[in-house]
Each structure stands twice: as structure tokens, then as C-alpha cells.
Motif scaffolding. Structure first.
Motif, PDB file in Angstrom:
ATOM      1  N   PHE A 151       0.847  -1.188   0.000  1.00  6.36           N
ATOM      2  CA  PHE A 151       0.000   0.000   0.000  1.00  6.36           C
ATOM      3  C   PHE A 151       0.884   1.240   0.000  1.00  6.36           C
ATOM      4  O   PHE A 151       1.793   1.377   0.817  1.00  6.36           O
ATOM      5  N   PHE A 152       0.621   2.129  -0.925  1.00 10.80           N
ATOM      6  CA  PHE A 152       1.395   3.355  -1.078  1.00 10.80           C
ATOM      7  C   PHE A 152       0.465   4.546  -0.919  1.00 10.80           C
ATOM      8  O   PHE A 152      -0.550   4.652  -1.613  1.00 10.80           O
ATOM      9  N   CYS A 153       0.805   5.415   0.008  1.00  6.12           N
ATOM     10  CA  CYS A 153      -0.020   6.604   0.261  1.00  6.12           C
ATOM     11  C   CYS A 153       0.871   7.839   0.145  1.00  6.12           C
ATOM     12  O   CYS A 153       1.848   7.972   0.887  1.00  6.12           O
ATOM     13  N   PRO A 154       0.578   8.766  -0.786  1.00  2.00           N
ATOM     14  CA  PRO A 154       1.426   9.964  -0.940  1.00  2.00           C
ATOM     15  C   PRO A 154       1.498  10.810   0.319  1.00  2.00           C
ATOM     16  O   PRO A 154       2.485  11.514   0.540  1.00  2.00           O
ATOM     17  N   ASN A 155       0.456  10.777   1.158  1.00  2.00           N
ATOM     18  CA  ASN A 155       0.475  11.568   2.387  1.00  2.00           C
ATOM     19  C   ASN A 155       1.263  10.894   3.503  1.00  2.00           C
ATOM     20  O   ASN A 155       1.494  11.502   4.551  1.00  2.00           O
ATOM     21  N   GLU A 156       1.646   9.665   3.282  1.00  2.00           N
ATOM     22  CA  GLU A 156       2.387   8.930   4.299  1.00  2.00           C
ATOM     23  C   GLU A 156       3.825   9.433   4.359  1.00  2.00           C
ATOM     24  O   GLU A 156       4.431   9.772   3.340  1.00  2.00           O
ATOM     25  N   LYS A 157       4.391   9.443   5.556  1.00  2.50           N
ATOM     26  CA  LYS A 157       5.771   9.895   5.703  1.00  2.50           C
ATOM     27  C   LYS A 157       6.740   8.788   5.297  1.00  2.50           C
ATOM     28  O   LYS A 157       6.455   7.596   5.449  1.00  2.50           O
ATOM     29  N   ILE A 158       7.881   9.198   4.770  1.00  2.00           N
ATOM     30  CA  ILE A 158       8.932   8.253   4.395  1.00  2.00           C
ATOM     31  C   ILE A 158       9.495   7.634   5.674  1.00  2.00           C
ATOM     32  O   ILE A 158       9.844   8.342   6.618  1.00  2.00           O
ATOM     33  N   HIS A 159       9.557   6.322   5.692  1.00  5.16           N
ATOM     34  CA  HIS A 159       9.989   5.580   6.885  1.00  5.16           C
ATOM     35  C   HIS A 159      11.352   4.966   6.610  1.00  5.16           C
ATOM     36  O   HIS A 159      11.540   4.255   5.618  1.00  5.16           O
ATOM     37  N   ILE A 160      12.317   5.229   7.491  1.00  5.33           N
ATOM     38  CA  ILE A 160      13.673   4.706   7.335  1.00  5.33           C
ATOM     39  C   ILE A 160      14.016   3.879   8.561  1.00  5.33           C
ATOM     40  O   ILE A 160      13.862   4.347   9.692  1.00  5.33           O
ATOM     41  N   ALA A 327       1.099  -7.854 -11.925  1.00  7.41           N
ATOM     42  CA  ALA A 327       1.018  -6.685 -11.047  1.00  7.41           C
ATOM     43  C   ALA A 327      -0.190  -5.858 -11.427  1.00  7.41           C
ATOM     44  O   ALA A 327      -0.535  -5.726 -12.605  1.00  7.41           O
ATOM     45  N   SER A 328      -0.857  -5.305 -10.439  1.00  7.14           N
ATOM     46  CA  SER A 328      -1.985  -4.414 -10.686  1.00  7.14           C
ATOM     47  C   SER A 328      -1.894  -3.239  -9.730  1.00  7.14           C
ATOM     48  O   SER A 328      -1.439  -3.379  -8.589  1.00  7.14           O
ATOM     49  N   VAL A 329      -2.287  -2.080 -10.212  1.00  3.01           N
ATOM     50  CA  VAL A 329      -2.293  -0.868  -9.409  1.00  3.01           C
ATOM     51  C   VAL A 329      -3.742  -0.436  -9.254  1.00  3.01           C
ATOM     52  O   VAL A 329      -4.445  -0.218 -10.239  1.00  3.01           O
ATOM     53  N   ILE A 330      -4.186  -0.339  -8.008  1.00  2.34           N
ATOM     54  CA  ILE A 330      -5.586  -0.044  -7.727  1.00  2.34           C
ATOM     55  C   ILE A 330      -5.656   1.142  -6.772  1.00  2.34           C
ATOM     56  O   ILE A 330      -4.941   1.176  -5.767  1.00  2.34           O
ATOM     57  N   GLY A 331      -6.474   2.111  -7.074  1.00  3.05           N
ATOM     58  CA  GLY A 331      -6.559   3.325  -6.278  1.00  3.05           C
ATOM     59  C   GLY A 331      -7.516   3.247  -5.113  1.00  3.05           C
ATOM     60  O   GLY A 331      -8.142   4.249  -4.743  1.00  3.05           O
ATOM     61  N   VAL A 333      -8.070   0.897  -1.242  1.00  4.48           N
ATOM     62  CA  VAL A 333      -7.572  -0.183  -0.396  1.00  4.48           C
ATOM     63  C   VAL A 333      -8.488  -1.407  -0.438  1.00  4.48           C
ATOM     64  O   VAL A 333      -8.062  -2.506  -0.117  1.00  4.48           O
ATOM     65  N   MET A 334      -9.752  -1.227  -0.846  1.00  5.67           N
ATOM     66  CA  MET A 334     -10.657  -2.361  -0.956  1.00  5.67           C
ATOM     67  C   MET A 334     -10.527  -3.078  -2.303  1.00  5.67           C
ATOM     68  O   MET A 334     -11.095  -4.149  -2.493  1.00  5.67           O
ATOM     69  N   GLY A 335      -9.770  -2.494  -3.224  1.00  3.80           N
ATOM     70  CA  GLY A 335      -9.644  -3.070  -4.559  1.00  3.80           C
ATOM     71  C   GLY A 335      -9.132  -4.487  -4.577  1.00  3.80           C
ATOM     72  O   GLY A 335      -9.739  -5.378  -5.192  1.00  3.80           O
ATOM     73  N   PRO A 336      -7.995  -4.800  -3.900  1.00  2.00           N
ATOM     74  CA  PRO A 336      -7.505  -6.183  -3.916  1.00  2.00           C
ATOM     75  C   PRO A 336      -8.510  -7.175  -3.352  1.00  2.00           C
ATOM     76  O   PRO A 336      -8.621  -8.301  -3.821  1.00  2.00           O
ATOM     77  N   THR A 337      -9.275  -6.771  -2.338  1.00  6.79           N
ATOM     78  CA  THR A 337     -10.265  -7.674  -1.750  1.00  6.79           C
ATOM     79  C   THR A 337     -11.350  -8.014  -2.763  1.00  6.79           C
ATOM     80  O   THR A 337     -11.719  -9.172  -2.962  1.00  6.79           O
ATOM     81  N   LEU A 338     -11.873  -6.983  -3.425  1.00  9.00           N
ATOM     82  CA  LEU A 338     -12.948  -7.219  -4.388  1.00  9.00           C
ATOM     83  C   LEU A 338     -12.451  -7.992  -5.600  1.00  9.00           C
ATOM     84  O   LEU A 338     -13.167  -8.810  -6.168  1.00  9.00           O
ATOM     85  N   ASN A 339     -11.203  -7.722  -6.004  1.00  7.63           N
ATOM     86  CA  ASN A 339     -10.655  -8.396  -7.171  1.00  7.63           C
ATOM     87  C   ASN A 339     -10.457  -9.883  -6.940  1.00  7.63           C
ATOM     88  O   ASN A 339     -10.471 -10.667  -7.881  1.00  7.63           O
TER      89      ASN A 339
END
Length: 356
Positions: A151-160, A327-331, A333-339
Motif C-alpha cells: 500500500f502506497f499513500c502519498p500523504n504517508e511519511k517516508i519511513h527509514i 502486477a496491478s495498481v488499484i486506487g 484499499v478495498m480493490g484487492p479484496t474485491l478483485n
């Protein structure tokens, strides 16, 4: 294959057989003679991914037969297949004239020898035949599917994450940035470097928070350099929770403080550099008995594209070459479940949430 005094013309024959990977196949070939006794040498060649059982390391094998007039003799090899896909097997037969080869072979047999061993050097063949067969090698067994989600969220902070090793991990800062906030979780010795390059530089600013077993914080002008400013900060860091600090280098004034925002009343340590440092990269490190976690600016604030890598695991007994991934990109978070709801109708390998 048959022959007389006139040479055979070259001939190619084709066909396809299906075979599961890892199986051994018995390949048979029959040769015959119509009028003369013939010494027939059959050379069988295979590509990589096919092995002769009982003859390791060989990619071609020769069988020699003495064929009497009106007779036909079979020869065979056993092959093992390890490469998936289309594989071509070729067999060439060379016939050499000689009316006494069978009698000689009989004498050799009585002496406990094989006639095949005595006809290595012969003149030009009186006939040649050529056959090619194509075998399709396919995987067998149950097909199993595994789903990995990132899961990738642009508002999420970079974690190191940093190990217990004094080695910096550098991140390019956004071009407009002159200060940033960082959430830190570590036992002690959270190191932050302000550098002009993506590696350790001779002249760089190093900030150590919770050094000396989480009792002091200081600023130095090189890696492991002498402090130019320091302060007592007992219990500054925590391994149980993230604690937020801010770091600023505006106009050459390097400051470290508590909290998410630059405030004079929250300054921990400060130092005015003789000239403003050139800061293009920020380094993060821990050590001295502590690993660490750092959360910095949001992904959408970065100038460069953000990349995340992960590894798809496969079972140890997988058939080499049979793996494939999509690979699939879905906008959502429920997308993978429904797919993947249809996977609940297949053989389950875990609980409902894992299958979904």
C-alpha cells in the motif's frame, strides 16, 4: 533407415510430444538394411535442459550397430528433462558399407567385446539419414497462487529503518527545504547528517541525539568530529514510542529542537556555522547498541519519484521456469479484496482474510 549402393538423401521429420518436467523418456530408433551388411552409427544430440541418463555432462551420444541384410535393429537412449518449453532432439544416422562386419562382430562378441567399439574410423558413409523430433516439456502438479499487497499513500511519511551499525542511509531532500521534522524511535545515538552528497563527506554537519547512552545531544562539523555545541539531554529518546524533533539550518544557523515546528522555546542545541552549509542530502544512522526508526517528510513532498521494492517468495519445490507474476495498481484499499473474491471458491490455504 535403409540403404543400398546409392547414398540416401537427407531427410527431416518433425512432430511434437508433451512431457512433464523432471520426467525421463525412453527414445527409441530403429535402423534397417535391405541388401548389404551395414555399420550404422547413430548420433543423438540434445540441447541444454536435457540430459542423457547414465551419461552426465554429455550433449550428444553415439550408438553403433551392425545391421545384416534384411534385418533391422533398434537402439534407445533414456533422457531426463529439466527445462520447460519446446525442446528439439535430433538423430543422425551414418551407414558404412562392409559385408563382413556382422561376422567380425560375432567374433568380437565371442571374445567378450562389442562390435560397436571397433568401427570408429571409416571412409565416407554410403548413406545418411536425419530426424528431428520436438518435445514440449510442461510443468505438472497443482498450480498455487500467492498474493502480495503493498500500500502506497502519498500523504504517508517516508519511513527509514537503521540497524545497529554506524553507517548512514542518505535521502535527497526536497529542493526548497531548509528545515524538517523527524519522528525518532531508538534506544540511543540517533545520528543525522547534513551533507552535500549522497555519501559521507569530509565537511558535513553531524547531529547526534541521545548520545553517550541517551544522555547528551551535540553538533559536530564532521563524522565523529569534536562537538561544536552540546547539551545535557537525559532520556531524550525512547524505544517504546516515536518522539518528534525539528532540525533547521536556515541562514547557517543549525538548530535542533523538540516538537514538529521550529520554535525558539523548544531549542535543544544550536550553533551558528561560519558559512551556510550546502545541504542536498540528509543521512540517518544509529549504532552503539541501538537500531532505529525515522519518519521524515511526506512522500508527495519529495522531488524525485518514490520507489518501494519487495520480494515475491516462491516455494522451495517450485519447478524452475514455471513461476510467473502479475502486477496491478488499484486506487482503493478495498480493490484487492474485491478483485480476489473468486479465490474463496478455490482450495483455501488460510483463513478468509488471507485468501481475500
Amino acid at each position: 533407415a535403409g540403404g543400398s549402393s546409392s547414398p540416401w538423401g537427407p531427410r527431416a521429420a518433425g512432430g511434437t510430444a508433451r512431457l512433464p518436467a523432471g520426467m525421463a523418456a525412453l527414445i527409441k530408433r530403429r535402423v534397417g538394411s535391405s541388401h548389404l551388411s551395414l555399420q550404422v552409427h547413430i548420433k543423438i544430440a540434445v540441447p541444454k535442459g536435457i540430459k542423457f541418463v547414465g551419461h552426465p555432462g554429455k550433449h550428444h551420444l553415439t550408438r553403433k550397430k551392425c545391421v545384416a541384410p534384411g534385418d533391422a535393429k533398434p537402439t534407445s537412449v533414456v533422457l531426463s528433462f529439466s527445462k520447460l518449453g519446446q525442446n528439439n532432439i535430433t538423430a543422425k544416422a551414418f551407414a558404412y558399407g562392409g559385408s563382413s562386419c556382422c561376422q567380425e562382430g560375432l567374433q568380437f562378441a565371442k571374445a567378450g567385446k562389442h562390435a560397436e567399439d571397433f568401427y570408429l574410423d571409416r571412409p565416407a558413409p554410403v548413406g545418411v539419414d536425419y530426424v528431428r523430433r520436438s518435445i514440449l516439456v510442461e510443468p505438472e502438479g497443482l498450480t498455487r497462487e500467492y498474493t502480495y499487497s503493498v500500500f502506497f499513500c502519498p500523504n504517508e511519511k517516508i519511513h527509514i529503518s537503521t540497524p545497529n551499525k554506524y553507517e548512514y542511509q542518505y535521502v535527497q531532500k526536497p529542493s526548497h527545504m531548509t528545515h524538517f521534522s523527524v519522528a525518532v524511535k531508538a534506544h540511543n545515538n540517533a545520528h543525522i547528517a547534513l551533507s552535500s552528497g549522497p555519501h559521507d563527506m569530509a565537511a558535513m554537519t553531524e547531529i547526534v541525539m541521545g548520545g553517550h547512552q541517551n544522555t547528551r545531544t551535540w553538533i559536530s562539523t564532521s563524522k565523529m568530529g569534536e562537538p561544536v555545541a552540546s547539551a545535557e539531554t537525559a532520556g531524550l529518546l525512547s524505544w517504546d514510542e516515536f518522539r518528534t524533533f525539528w532540525i533547521s539550518w536556515t541562514n547557517g544557523l543549525i538548530q535542533v529542537g523538540h516538537g514538529p515546528s521550529v520554535l525558539n522555546e523548544s531549542i535543544i542545541v544550536s550553533w551558528a556555522a561560519p558559512r551556510p552549509p550546502e545541504v542536498k542530502y540528509i543521512g540517518f544512522s544509529t549504532g552503539w547498541g541501538s537500531a532505529g526508526e525515522f519518519k521524515i517528510w511526506r512522500k508527495e513532498e519529495a522531488d524525485e519519484n518514490h520507489n518501494e521494492a519487495f520480494t515475491l517468495g516462491v516455494p522451495h519445490n517450485v519447478i524452475p521456469g514455471s513461476e510467473k507474476a502479475t502486477a496491478s495498481v488499484i486506487g482503493d484499499v478495498m480493490g484487492p479484496t474485491l478483485n480476489n473474491l473468486d479465490n474463496l471458491l478455490h482450495l483455501p490455504f488460510g483463513c478468509g482474510e488471507q485468501n481475500m
